[in-house]
Write an enzyme that holds these catalytic residues in place. Sequence first.
Site, PDB file in Angstrom:
ATOM      1  N   ASP A   1       6.778  -2.459  -7.581  1.00  0.00           N
ATOM      2  CA  ASP A   1       5.695  -2.868  -8.469  1.00  0.00           C
ATOM      3  C   ASP A   1       5.157  -4.213  -8.003  1.00  0.00           C
ATOM      4  OD1 ASP A   1       3.992  -3.530 -10.511  1.00  0.00           O
ATOM      5  OD2 ASP A   1       5.406  -3.090 -12.120  1.00  0.00           O
ATOM      6  N   ILE A   2       3.843  -4.284  -7.765  1.00  0.00           N
ATOM      7  CA  ILE A   2       3.226  -5.526  -7.294  1.00  0.00           C
ATOM      8  C   ILE A   2       3.344  -6.640  -8.336  1.00  0.00           C
ATOM      9  CG2 ILE A   2       0.858  -5.233  -8.169  1.00  0.00           C
ATOM     10  CD1 ILE A   2       1.820  -6.275  -4.604  1.00  0.00           C
TER      11      ILE A   2
ATOM     12  N   LYS B   1     -11.972  -9.959  -6.249  1.00  0.00           N
ATOM     13  CA  LYS B   1     -12.007 -10.303  -4.833  1.00  0.00           C
ATOM     14  C   LYS B   1     -12.532 -11.724  -4.617  1.00  0.00           C
ATOM     15  CE  LYS B   1     -10.112  -6.843  -2.824  1.00  0.00           C
ATOM     16  NZ  LYS B   1      -8.811  -7.059  -2.145  1.00  0.00           N
TER      17      LYS B   1
ATOM     18  N   GLY C   1       0.801  -1.217   0.000  1.00  0.00           N
ATOM     19  CA  GLY C   1       0.000   0.000   0.000  1.00  0.00           C
ATOM     20  C   GLY C   1       0.834   1.266   0.000  1.00  0.00           C
TER      21      GLY C   1
ATOM     22  N   ILE D   1     -16.540   0.758   5.173  1.00  0.00           N
ATOM     23  CA  ILE D   1     -15.635   1.220   6.228  1.00  0.00           C
ATOM     24  C   ILE D   1     -15.654   2.741   6.266  1.00  0.00           C
ATOM     25  CG2 ILE D   1     -13.298   1.132   7.127  1.00  0.00           C
ATOM     26  CD1 ILE D   1     -14.810  -1.560   7.006  1.00  0.00           C
TER      27      ILE D   1
ATOM     28  N   TYR E   1     -13.539  -5.359  -9.944  1.00  0.00           N
ATOM     29  CA  TYR E   1     -13.053  -5.356  -8.561  1.00  0.00           C
ATOM     30  C   TYR E   1     -13.703  -6.482  -7.762  1.00  0.00           C
ATOM     31  CZ  TYR E   1     -12.146  -3.694  -3.800  1.00  0.00           C
ATOM     32  OH  TYR E   1     -11.765  -3.594  -2.485  1.00  0.00           O
TER      33      TYR E   1
END
Length: 366
Positions: free
Chosen positions: A71-72, A164, A65, A190, A160
Amino acid sequence: MPVVRALSKVAKQALLAPACGCQPLTVAIRNISFSPRQVTSGSDASSFHSVSFSETDHPKVLITGPFIYSDILDYKNLREIVVNNRITWLVHYSALLSAVGEANVPLARAVNITGLHNILDIAAEHGLRLFVPSTIGAFGPTSPRNPTPDLCVQRPRTIYGVSKVHAELMGEYYHHRYGLDFRCLRYPGIISADSQPGGGTTDMLIACTNASLPCEPHLRLPKVTCENLKNYAVQIFHDAVKTGKFECNLKPDTRLPMMYIDDCLRATLEVMEAPAETLSMRTYNINAMSFTPEELANEVQKQLPDLQVSYEIDSVRQAIADSWPMNFDDSNARTDWGWKHDYDLPELVQTMLNFIGSDTRVAQAN
């Protein structure tokens, strides 16, 4: 406990920071200990595995994060970070959210799915305890809505949400196939006073599981998913304090599950610390409260009776809200590892007004 406070602070930064596919962060915090990708002999990873840890050691946690750029999608670099920092827990928050993902599906697929695969392989390779958050968006219009159980039909209609569901299933597969200590919570909405409402599809209704990217012109986001999107469950507090007027784009009786950020962070820490033998599943719903815009407005008006609330229904936002769970059944989390929320609606309203009110007074004084 200083370690828990440190992890909470960093996790909160990751939740509220711009959502992207990069920038992991390491935080010193206990230990854990197979692998689809083989470790080459003589590598740093070999010496990493040769070191034994005791149960009294604090974990070292990598949260994807903020902070260190990485780089992921760069497996080798991620692996070096894990080895060099002797990571034992991995908390994976990097993702492209709904609106941004819909505007660039190939990028969302790369970050949310290919990036996840790198994380899964690294976690399995180094025996890490892995947490990946899921979301209210993992359910779809054919899911039972009130309540929504842990196990049911899921057919989300955003990249998205699809990514998930993919993460939930891949994590559970790696747990059964490779023994990966995978843990996942499906977050409701949240809510935090630390950030303004953002611009994910989730943000048009509630605070999302990550903050969204800013409205960059090159993304070409439709107006309905860009600067025009206001999170009613956060925006009402800002408007109540600053203008005394609030216009809601959802029907007054639209019920959605919600949670204050402090409860969210505590639930994440508690499920990570829970002994593996107490977990009957690897993906849990968690919830704190479920309310409608009308109920929220009424609670705010108890503190600010002059607040004027009006409703201008947006059909697109309403359709999305009507396809989501009205209430999460989180009984398994409460039974298995003792989940219990602290903030109900009255506590949420008081906390948000106190925070935003004091922040406004400081700004006015300056």
